[in-house]
Design a protein around this motif. Structure first.
Motif, PDB file in Angstrom:
ATOM      1  N   GLN A 132       0.832  -1.209   0.000  1.00 20.20           N
ATOM      2  CA  GLN A 132       0.000   0.000   0.000  1.00 20.20           C
ATOM      3  C   GLN A 132       0.867   1.259   0.000  1.00 20.20           C
ATOM      4  OE1 GLN A 132      -2.538  -0.904   3.337  1.00 20.20           O
ATOM      5  NE2 GLN A 132      -4.078  -1.849   2.050  1.00 20.20           N
ATOM      6  N   GLN A 133       1.982   1.233   0.724  1.00 22.50           N
ATOM      7  CA  GLN A 133       2.898   2.386   0.734  1.00 22.50           C
ATOM      8  C   GLN A 133       3.525   2.593  -0.639  1.00 22.50           C
ATOM      9  OE1 GLN A 133       1.797   3.990   3.542  1.00 22.50           O
ATOM     10  NE2 GLN A 133       3.831   4.817   3.382  1.00 22.50           N
ATOM     11  N   LEU A 134       3.911   1.499  -1.285  1.00 20.06           N
ATOM     12  CA  LEU A 134       4.509   1.602  -2.615  1.00 20.06           C
ATOM     13  C   LEU A 134       3.505   2.150  -3.628  1.00 20.06           C
ATOM     14  CD1 LEU A 134       6.564  -1.719  -2.863  1.00 20.06           C
ATOM     15  CD2 LEU A 134       7.437   0.589  -2.499  1.00 20.06           C
ATOM     16  N   ILE A 135       2.261   1.701  -3.534  1.00 13.19           N
ATOM     17  CA  ILE A 135       1.224   2.187  -4.449  1.00 13.19           C
ATOM     18  C   ILE A 135       1.077   3.698  -4.326  1.00 13.19           C
ATOM     19  CG2 ILE A 135      -1.280   2.169  -4.898  1.00 13.19           C
ATOM     20  CD1 ILE A 135      -1.182  -0.883  -4.280  1.00 13.19           C
ATOM     21  N   LEU A 136       1.212   4.231  -3.109  1.00 11.77           N
ATOM     22  CA  LEU A 136       1.094   5.681  -2.896  1.00 11.77           C
ATOM     23  C   LEU A 136       2.216   6.465  -3.586  1.00 11.77           C
ATOM     24  CD1 LEU A 136       0.007   5.813   0.852  1.00 11.77           C
ATOM     25  CD2 LEU A 136      -1.395   6.311  -1.149  1.00 11.77           C
ATOM     26  N   GLU A 137       3.310   5.797  -3.907  1.00 12.83           N
ATOM     27  CA  GLU A 137       4.432   6.466  -4.583  1.00 12.83           C
ATOM     28  C   GLU A 137       4.278   6.484  -6.101  1.00 12.83           C
ATOM     29  OE1 GLU A 137       8.326   5.238  -3.202  1.00 12.83           O
ATOM     30  OE2 GLU A 137       7.504   4.782  -1.218  1.00 12.83           O
ATOM     31  N   LEU A 181       6.185  -0.740  -9.705  1.00 14.40           N
ATOM     32  CA  LEU A 181       6.177  -1.432  -8.406  1.00 14.40           C
ATOM     33  C   LEU A 181       7.351  -2.411  -8.316  1.00 14.40           C
ATOM     34  CD1 LEU A 181       2.368  -2.117  -7.856  1.00 14.40           C
ATOM     35  CD2 LEU A 181       3.839  -0.657  -6.451  1.00 14.40           C
ATOM     36  N   ARG A 182       7.601  -3.141  -9.401  1.00  9.20           N
ATOM     37  CA  ARG A 182       8.733  -4.088  -9.392  1.00  9.20           C
ATOM     38  C   ARG A 182      10.057  -3.358  -9.181  1.00  9.20           C
ATOM     39  NH1 ARG A 182       6.405  -7.630 -14.251  1.00  9.20           N
ATOM     40  NH2 ARG A 182       5.227  -9.116 -13.026  1.00  9.20           N
ATOM     41  N   GLU A 186      12.615  -3.842  -5.973  1.00 15.36           N
ATOM     42  CA  GLU A 186      14.039  -4.158  -6.095  1.00 15.36           C
ATOM     43  C   GLU A 186      14.895  -3.096  -5.419  1.00 15.36           C
ATOM     44  OE1 GLU A 186      15.199  -4.914 -10.173  1.00 15.36           O
ATOM     45  OE2 GLU A 186      13.494  -6.275 -10.438  1.00 15.36           O
ATOM     46  N   LYS A 187      14.592  -1.832  -5.702  1.00 18.94           N
ATOM     47  CA  LYS A 187      15.381  -0.721  -5.167  1.00 18.94           C
ATOM     48  C   LYS A 187      15.347  -0.706  -3.637  1.00 18.94           C
ATOM     49  CE  LYS A 187      15.781   4.288  -5.422  1.00 18.94           C
ATOM     50  NZ  LYS A 187      15.169   5.535  -5.865  1.00 18.94           N
ATOM     51  N   LYS A 188      14.169  -0.944  -3.069  1.00 18.14           N
ATOM     52  CA  LYS A 188      14.020  -0.886  -1.610  1.00 18.14           C
ATOM     53  C   LYS A 188      14.245  -2.246  -0.959  1.00 18.14           C
ATOM     54  CE  LYS A 188      10.905   2.979  -1.991  1.00 18.14           C
ATOM     55  NZ  LYS A 188      10.172   3.887  -1.181  1.00 18.14           N
TER      56      LYS A 188
END
Length: 194
Positions: A132-137, A181-182, A186-188
């Protein structure tokens, strides 16, 4: 102009100012889609009715207490409430499967069986929060298509109609959202598996 011709956001404002009929118009406008969404997850008419009513009790309470945040579309917000109530039901019942889950929602493999340990449940909750946090980005248009597809279970045709774009544009936004998202995963160095 008649209330039935006003957009959702305007009807919400009318309701918050005391026009009870505005909420009735909103409910009638969206009841088939919301009821269908809930029923598709539960496959039980009586339970669907209960959760449908609980959804609108939450909607009314949130609107009356002034806690409604007008970011995004009204229907998306109501669908999120319904989705959360369905999840609450399954947690309470310790049910293991959400009916009619689609292959397009691999991020959400909720509760595999009821022998999950507390640790596994905490990890699953963390995975959901991370996603959900990633989606917000993501860019707003990609967030919107992800929410409609994953949380509201809408088809790409319905997404295209709701966002006033072509089906190809909706599909493209979903594709870019998944690619982004992928990359972020990977980055995080975040894993969405247990």
């Amino acid at each position: 102009m008649e209330l039935s011709q006003l957009p959702d956001a305007t009807l919400v404002q009318h309701y918050r100012r005391g026009n009870e009929y505005a909420l009735e118009v909103l409910i009638k406008r969206h009841q088939a889609k919301i009821f269908g969404f809930i029923f598709s997850k539960l496959d039980d008419v009586e339970l669907t009715n209960d959760i449908f009513q609980d959804t609108f009790i939450k909607v009314i309470n949130t609107l009356k207490t002034g806690k409604y945040n007008e970011e995004g579309k009204f229907i998306s917000w109501v669908m999120r409430i319904a989705h959360n109530l369905i999840m609450d039901h399954y947690r309470r019942e310790k049910r293991t499967v959400i009916h009619n889950d689609t292959e397009q929602t691999p991020f959400f493999s909720f509760l595999k069986d009821d022998s999950d340990t507390v640790e596994e449940l905490l990890i699953q909750n963390q995975i959901t929060e991370d996603l959900q946090q990633l989606i917000l980005e993501l860019p707003e248009d990609q967030q919107e298509v992800i929410r409609m597809r994953l949380y509201q279970d809408l088809s790409f045709k319905e997404i295209a109609e709701a966002t006033d774009v072509s089906i190809n544009t909706a599909l493209g936004r979903m594709r870019y959202a998944i690619i982004n998202l992928r990359r972020m995963l990977e980055k995080k160095q975040i894993s969405l598996s247990i």
